[in-house]
Design a protein around this motif. Structure first.
Motif, PDB file in Angstrom:
ATOM      1  N   ILE A 110       1.357  -1.219  -0.114  1.00 28.23           N
ATOM      2  CA  ILE A 110      -0.072   0.346  -0.092  1.00 28.23           C
ATOM      3  C   ILE A 110       0.741   1.188  -0.240  1.00 28.23           C
ATOM      4  O   ILE A 110       2.037   0.931   0.783  1.00 28.23           O
ATOM      5  CB  ILE A 110      -1.046   0.344   0.931  1.00 28.23           C
ATOM      6  N   HIS A 111       1.038   2.553  -0.948  1.00 26.38           N
ATOM      7  CA  HIS A 111       1.571   3.185  -1.325  1.00 26.38           C
ATOM      8  C   HIS A 111       0.967   4.765  -1.439  1.00 26.38           C
ATOM      9  O   HIS A 111      -0.461   4.438  -0.980  1.00 26.38           O
ATOM     10  CB  HIS A 111       2.367   3.405  -2.746  1.00 26.38           C
ATOM     11  N   GLU A 112       1.885   5.291  -0.651  1.00 24.26           N
ATOM     12  CA  GLU A 112       1.914   6.468  -0.497  1.00 24.26           C
ATOM     13  C   GLU A 112       2.375   7.807  -1.865  1.00 24.26           C
ATOM     14  O   GLU A 112       3.080   7.295  -1.653  1.00 24.26           O
ATOM     15  CB  GLU A 112       1.201   7.147   1.074  1.00 24.26           C
ATOM     16  N   LYS A 158       7.618  11.961  -4.050  1.00 25.98           N
ATOM     17  CA  LYS A 158       7.866  10.663  -3.482  1.00 25.98           C
ATOM     18  C   LYS A 158       6.765   9.467  -3.055  1.00 25.98           C
ATOM     19  O   LYS A 158       5.616  10.293  -3.014  1.00 25.98           O
ATOM     20  CB  LYS A 158       8.826  11.500  -2.254  1.00 25.98           C
ATOM     21  N   MET A 159       7.038   8.338  -3.167  1.00 30.84           N
ATOM     22  CA  MET A 159       6.075   7.275  -3.344  1.00 30.84           C
ATOM     23  C   MET A 159       6.954   6.246  -2.107  1.00 30.84           C
ATOM     24  O   MET A 159       7.885   6.396  -2.384  1.00 30.84           O
ATOM     25  CB  MET A 159       6.510   6.531  -4.825  1.00 30.84           C
ATOM     26  N   GLY A 160       6.253   6.152  -1.377  1.00 29.99           N
ATOM     27  CA  GLY A 160       6.857   5.034  -0.868  1.00 29.99           C
ATOM     28  C   GLY A 160       5.253   4.401  -0.069  1.00 29.99           C
ATOM     29  O   GLY A 160       4.170   4.592   0.357  1.00 29.99           O
ATOM     30  N   TYR A 211      -2.559   7.655  -3.156  1.00 26.25           N
ATOM     31  CA  TYR A 211      -3.040   6.615  -1.914  1.00 26.25           C
ATOM     32  C   TYR A 211      -2.601   5.529  -3.575  1.00 26.25           C
ATOM     33  O   TYR A 211      -3.249   5.479  -4.720  1.00 26.25           O
ATOM     34  CB  TYR A 211      -3.842   6.249  -1.055  1.00 26.25           C
ATOM     35  N   HIS A 212      -2.271   4.322  -3.445  1.00 26.02           N
ATOM     36  CA  HIS A 212      -2.394   3.554  -4.925  1.00 26.02           C
ATOM     37  C   HIS A 212      -2.149   2.145  -3.494  1.00 26.02           C
ATOM     38  O   HIS A 212      -1.340   1.952  -2.743  1.00 26.02           O
ATOM     39  CB  HIS A 212      -2.024   3.555  -5.893  1.00 26.02           C
ATOM     40  N   VAL A 213      -3.063   0.900  -4.750  1.00 28.24           N
ATOM     41  CA  VAL A 213      -1.936  -0.361  -4.245  1.00 28.24           C
ATOM     42  C   VAL A 213      -1.084  -0.836  -5.199  1.00 28.24           C
ATOM     43  O   VAL A 213      -1.096  -0.268  -6.202  1.00 28.24           O
ATOM     44  CB  VAL A 213      -3.323  -1.443  -4.662  1.00 28.24           C
ATOM     45  N   MET A 214       0.072  -0.946  -4.849  1.00 29.63           N
ATOM     46  CA  MET A 214       1.856  -1.514  -5.470  1.00 29.63           C
ATOM     47  C   MET A 214       1.301  -2.330  -6.015  1.00 29.63           C
ATOM     48  O   MET A 214       1.686  -3.341  -5.126  1.00 29.63           O
ATOM     49  CB  MET A 214       2.892  -0.359  -5.286  1.00 29.63           C
ATOM     50  N   LEU A 215       1.739  -2.856  -7.384  1.00 34.23           N
ATOM     51  CA  LEU A 215       1.925  -4.289  -7.458  1.00 34.23           C
ATOM     52  C   LEU A 215       3.413  -4.380  -8.278  1.00 34.23           C
ATOM     53  O   LEU A 215       3.915  -3.667  -8.858  1.00 34.23           O
ATOM     54  CB  LEU A 215       1.143  -4.308  -8.521  1.00 34.23           C
ATOM     55  N   ARG A 271       2.059   9.656 -16.037  1.00 37.45           N
ATOM     56  CA  ARG A 271       3.158   9.100 -15.175  1.00 37.45           C
ATOM     57  C   ARG A 271       3.112   8.307 -13.743  1.00 37.45           C
ATOM     58  O   ARG A 271       1.931   8.072 -14.016  1.00 37.45           O
ATOM     59  CB  ARG A 271       3.935  10.490 -14.251  1.00 37.45           C
ATOM     60  N   MET A 272       3.921   7.665 -13.168  1.00 38.53           N
ATOM     61  CA  MET A 272       4.104   6.309 -12.010  1.00 38.53           C
ATOM     62  C   MET A 272       4.731   5.148 -12.589  1.00 38.53           C
ATOM     63  O   MET A 272       3.991   4.745 -13.786  1.00 38.53           O
ATOM     64  CB  MET A 272       2.378   6.312 -11.590  1.00 38.53           C
TER      65      MET A 272
HETATM   66 CU   LIG Z   1       4.082   3.128  -5.616  1.00 37.61          CU
END
Ligand SMILES: [Cu+2]
Length: 145
Positions: free
Chosen positions: A66-68, A77-79, A99-103, A144-145
């Motif tokens: 789970i990322h922000e 920044k993402m973490g 927020y996102h779910v990072m795969l 982006r992302m």
């Molecule tokens: Cu992420």
């Protein structure tokens, strides 16, 4: 008779509320290009009672976090975060730039139109866990992302 029917309808409404604490709307995953190893999943979450998204899983990725994403000075920044609070009745959006779910470590390419199963794990204040299965649709979007 009428009263009995009404009573059972109310009971059903209460029961479905108790079991389905979190409504998930419009889950989607950003489609990938060949060799791309990570992507993000996005959706809107509305909890009927205070809860927290604490974990996500998917068969398409080795690791799911789970990322922000947030501005730190002038840099985006993402973490990983330990979870996302979902206050009762308030819609929380997982979206690009937030927020996102990072795969991570994808096992295969995610193509536009693919359906990606994601399991979401929610934990309430009394530590009760609820699991919700969603089918996220892959969309090819530039950016982006
Ligand atoms: Cu992420």
């Amino acid at each position: 008779m009428q009263r009995l029917v009404l009573a059972s309808i109310l009971f059903l409404a209460a029961a479905s509320n108790a079991f389905g604490q979190v409504a998930v709307q419009d889950p989607w995953v950003r489609a990938t290009v060949p060799q791309q190893k990570v992507t993000g999943a996005f959706m809107q979450l509305t909890a009927s009672r205070d809860t927290r998204l604490v974990e996500a899983r998917s068969p398409v990725a080795q690791v799911v976090e789970i990322h922000e994403m947030a501005m730190s000075g002038n840099v985006m920044k993402m973490g990983a975060v330990s979870g996302i609070d979902l206050p009762a009745g308030r819609r929380v959006e997982l979206k690009p730039g937030g927020y996102h779910v990072m795969l991570i470590d994808l096992k295969r390419q995610i193509r536009d139109g693919d359906v990606v199963p994601i399991t979401l794990v929610f934990e309430s204040k009394d530590k009760k866990r609820e699991t919700v299965e969603v089918k996220a649709h892959a969309r090819a979007l530039s950016g982006r992302m």
